[in-house]
Write an enzyme that holds these catalytic residues in place. Structure first.
Site, PDB file in Angstrom:
ATOM      1  N   GLY A 157       0.858  -1.201   0.000  1.00 54.53           N
ATOM      2  CA  GLY A 157       0.000   0.000   0.000  1.00 54.53           C
ATOM      3  C   GLY A 157       0.886   1.240   0.000  1.00 54.53           C
ATOM      4  N   ARG A 158       0.334   2.317   0.533  1.00 56.11           N
ATOM      5  CA  ARG A 158       1.088   3.576   0.558  1.00 56.11           C
ATOM      6  C   ARG A 158       2.422   3.423   1.271  1.00 56.11           C
ATOM      7  NH1 ARG A 158      -4.512   6.213   1.831  1.00 56.11           N
ATOM      8  NH2 ARG A 158      -4.415   4.604   3.402  1.00 56.11           N
ATOM      9  N   ILE A 159       2.398   2.809   2.468  1.00 53.85           N
ATOM     10  CA  ILE A 159       3.638   2.697   3.252  1.00 53.85           C
ATOM     11  C   ILE A 159       4.579   1.689   2.586  1.00 53.85           C
ATOM     12  CG2 ILE A 159       4.595   2.012   5.493  1.00 53.85           C
ATOM     13  CD1 ILE A 159       2.007   3.165   6.781  1.00 53.85           C
TER      14      ILE A 159
ATOM     15  N   ILE B 233       6.805  -3.190  10.761  1.00 56.34           N
ATOM     16  CA  ILE B 233       6.370  -1.849  11.203  1.00 56.34           C
ATOM     17  C   ILE B 233       4.842  -1.766  11.114  1.00 56.34           C
ATOM     18  CG2 ILE B 233       8.472  -0.510  10.781  1.00 56.34           C
ATOM     19  CD1 ILE B 233       5.634  -0.612   8.247  1.00 56.34           C
TER      20      ILE B 233
ATOM     21  N   ARG C 272       1.740  -4.380  12.428  1.00 55.88           N
ATOM     22  CA  ARG C 272       1.092  -4.736  13.688  1.00 55.88           C
ATOM     23  C   ARG C 272       1.671  -6.080  14.135  1.00 55.88           C
ATOM     24  NH1 ARG C 272      -0.318  -0.231  13.980  1.00 55.88           N
ATOM     25  NH2 ARG C 272      -2.415   0.635  14.080  1.00 55.88           N
TER      26      ARG C 272
ATOM     27  N   ASP D 243       9.100  -3.055  15.311  1.00 61.65           N
ATOM     28  CA  ASP D 243       8.538  -1.859  15.946  1.00 61.65           C
ATOM     29  C   ASP D 243       7.222  -2.176  16.623  1.00 61.65           C
ATOM     30  OD1 ASP D 243       8.534   0.962  16.501  1.00 61.65           O
ATOM     31  OD2 ASP D 243       7.014   1.231  14.947  1.00 61.65           O
TER      32      ASP D 243
ATOM     33  N   GLU E 251       1.186  -4.894  23.245  1.00 65.99           N
ATOM     34  CA  GLU E 251       2.027  -3.728  23.596  1.00 65.99           C
ATOM     35  C   GLU E 251       1.394  -2.977  24.765  1.00 65.99           C
ATOM     36  OE1 GLU E 251       2.193  -1.375  20.039  1.00 65.99           O
ATOM     37  OE2 GLU E 251       3.050  -3.009  18.871  1.00 65.99           O
TER      38      GLU E 251
ATOM     39  N   HIS F 131       7.127   0.807  19.155  1.00 68.53           N
ATOM     40  CA  HIS F 131       6.037   1.299  18.297  1.00 68.53           C
ATOM     41  C   HIS F 131       6.172   2.814  18.056  1.00 68.53           C
ATOM     42  CE1 HIS F 131       1.679   0.513  16.849  1.00 68.53           C
ATOM     43  NE2 HIS F 131       2.239   1.482  16.161  1.00 68.53           N
TER      44      HIS F 131
ATOM     45  N   GLY G 283       6.794   4.176  14.788  1.00 73.59           N
ATOM     46  CA  GLY G 283       6.767   4.469  13.347  1.00 73.59           C
ATOM     47  C   GLY G 283       6.394   5.900  13.019  1.00 73.59           C
TER      48      GLY G 283
HETATM   49  C1  8YV Z   1       0.472   5.092  16.166  1.00 69.47           C
HETATM   50  C2  8YV Z   1       0.034   3.566  14.177  1.00 69.47           C
HETATM   51  O1  8YV Z   1       1.372   4.488  17.026  1.00 69.47           O
HETATM   52  O2  8YV Z   1      -1.020   4.990  12.657  1.00 69.47           O
HETATM   53  C3  8YV Z   1      -0.943   3.870  13.109  1.00 69.47           C
HETATM   54  O3  8YV Z   1      -1.650   2.938  12.690  1.00 69.47           O
HETATM   55  O4  8YV Z   1       0.282   2.472  14.495  1.00 69.47           O
HETATM   56  C4  8YV Z   1       0.779   4.681  14.803  1.00 69.47           C
HETATM   57  O5  8YV Z   1       0.854   5.782  14.008  1.00 69.47           O
HETATM   58  C5  8YV Z   1      -0.827   4.977  16.838  1.00 69.47           C
HETATM   59  O6  8YV Z   1      -1.933   4.832  16.057  1.00 69.47           O
HETATM   60  C6  8YV Z   1      -0.956   6.186  17.730  1.00 69.47           C
HETATM   61  O7  8YV Z   1      -2.090   6.157  18.421  1.00 69.47           O
END
Ligand code: 8YV
Length: 317
Positions: free
Chosen positions: A153-155, A230, A232, A256, A261, A279, A281
């Site tokens: 995807g985008r990332i 990076i 889940r 990450d 968590e 975590h 990112g």
């Molecule tokens: C954050 C993330 O740690 O955007 C996401 O899906 O995992 C991270 O950007 C998280 O959502 C912050 O609440």
């Protein structure tokens, strides 16, 4: 006129939370000693929940708010929000895509290079004084590696772009082949992992991707292979990951994200071939500011009766 009530499930980026609290009558769910009484008190008025990606919101909470119309998720991943429940009740949902893509991709590269070049071990080697007695062991090179991106995807695409600057070969795996991408596509993650030297997980969490990086895929990646996550914790078979890193059947990992968590499996702490990160990112100041702005813009749009700015599910006014 009284401020509209917003239920905040957990803390978000402090400056954004301060702005939210200045504009709305924000009730902090996580701090309420009696959650039931809090929900009873706001039930007649509460139309909007704001939450963070880690906390999300469960159906049990939403069920107690009959007037709920919208959930704003601070984070791109909304796997902790009960989406089927939102769909069934026609509750709107927003997230924070795009603004965090580049930072998350940067961290994936940092973890990949950190794992291959053993940056934390090098840091330790210097700090402990071991360097004066001898150099550290040789490491792996990034050059020429075959990198499978799990979730293009985008990332994933931002990660691929960066990897290409390191003279690597890219392949990808995911639910479907993407139009306009010339990289080899592997419908089967195990086949892709056999081909790859490195797998980077960049796919959304949730039931559909649970343990997409399976034991068999980790074994196929093998003793010379590196796994980077990076996305889940849920996207990998974590029990297998720990076991295979421990017995050397998987070479290394840069992580990450984890199950449960921040109280992660302590078996990770002893794994010297894993680079562990809490975590982070999207955790840079400009990106968290931008995520906060987008979250607030979605809440503002909702209370103005407009279409959400970054809509996952539409609001039914
Ligand atoms: C954050 C993330 O740690 O955007 C996401 O899906 O995992 C991270 O950007 C998280 O959502 C912050 O609440």
């Amino acid at each position: 006129m009284s401020k509209p009530v917003v239920l905040l499930m957990g803390p978000i980026h402090a400056p954004s939370q301060a702005r939210l609290e200045a504009t709305y009558d924000v009730r902090r769910y996580w701090e309420a000693p009696d959650k039931g009484s809090l929900l009873d008190a706001i039930a007649p008025h509460c139309q909007c929940i704001v939450t963070n990606g880690g906390r999300g919101v469960e159906a049990e909470v939403m069920k107690q708010l009959p007037g709920l119309k919208m959930v704003a998720n601070f984070g791109v991943g909304y796997d902790a929000v009960d989406v089927p429940y939102c769909q069934a009740r026609r509750i709107g949902l927003s997230n924070t895509p795009d603004v965090l893509t580049e930072d998350v991709a940067d961290l994936a590269l940092a973890l990949l290079l950190g794992s291959l070049r053993r940056i934390p071990a090098g840091d330790q080697h210097v700090r402990s004084g071991a360097w004066a007695k001898g150099g550290m062991a040789l490491t792996q090179s990034m050059q020429g590696k075959k990198i499978l991106i799990l979730g293009m995807g985008r990332i994933g695409q931002a990660i691929a772009k960066r990897c290409l600057a390191f003279n690597t070969e890219i392949g990808y795996s995911g639910p479907r082949k993407k139009d306009g991408l010339s990289f080899p596509y592997f419908a089967d993650v195990v086949e892709g992992s056999k081909w790859a030297d490195v797998v980077v997980a960049a796919l959304p969490g949730g039931a559909a991707t649970k343990a997409a990086m399976s034991r068999a895929a980790l074994e196929a990646l093998g003793p010379q292979g590196t796994f980077v996550n990076i996305a889940r914790g849920s996207v990998v078979d974590e029990e297998a990951l720990i076991e295979l890193l421990g017995n050397g059947k998987l070479g290394a990992a840069g992580l990450d994200v984890f199950y449960n968590e921040p109280n992660i499996n302590p078996a990770f702490f002893g794994l010297q071939n894993a680079v562990l990160h809490p975590h982070q990112g999207s955790a840079t100041t400009p990106t968290r500011d931008a995520m906060g702005d987008l979250t607030l813009a979605n809440v503002t749009a909702f209370f103005a009766g407009q279409k959400l700015v970054t809509e996952v599910l539409p609001v039914h006014y």
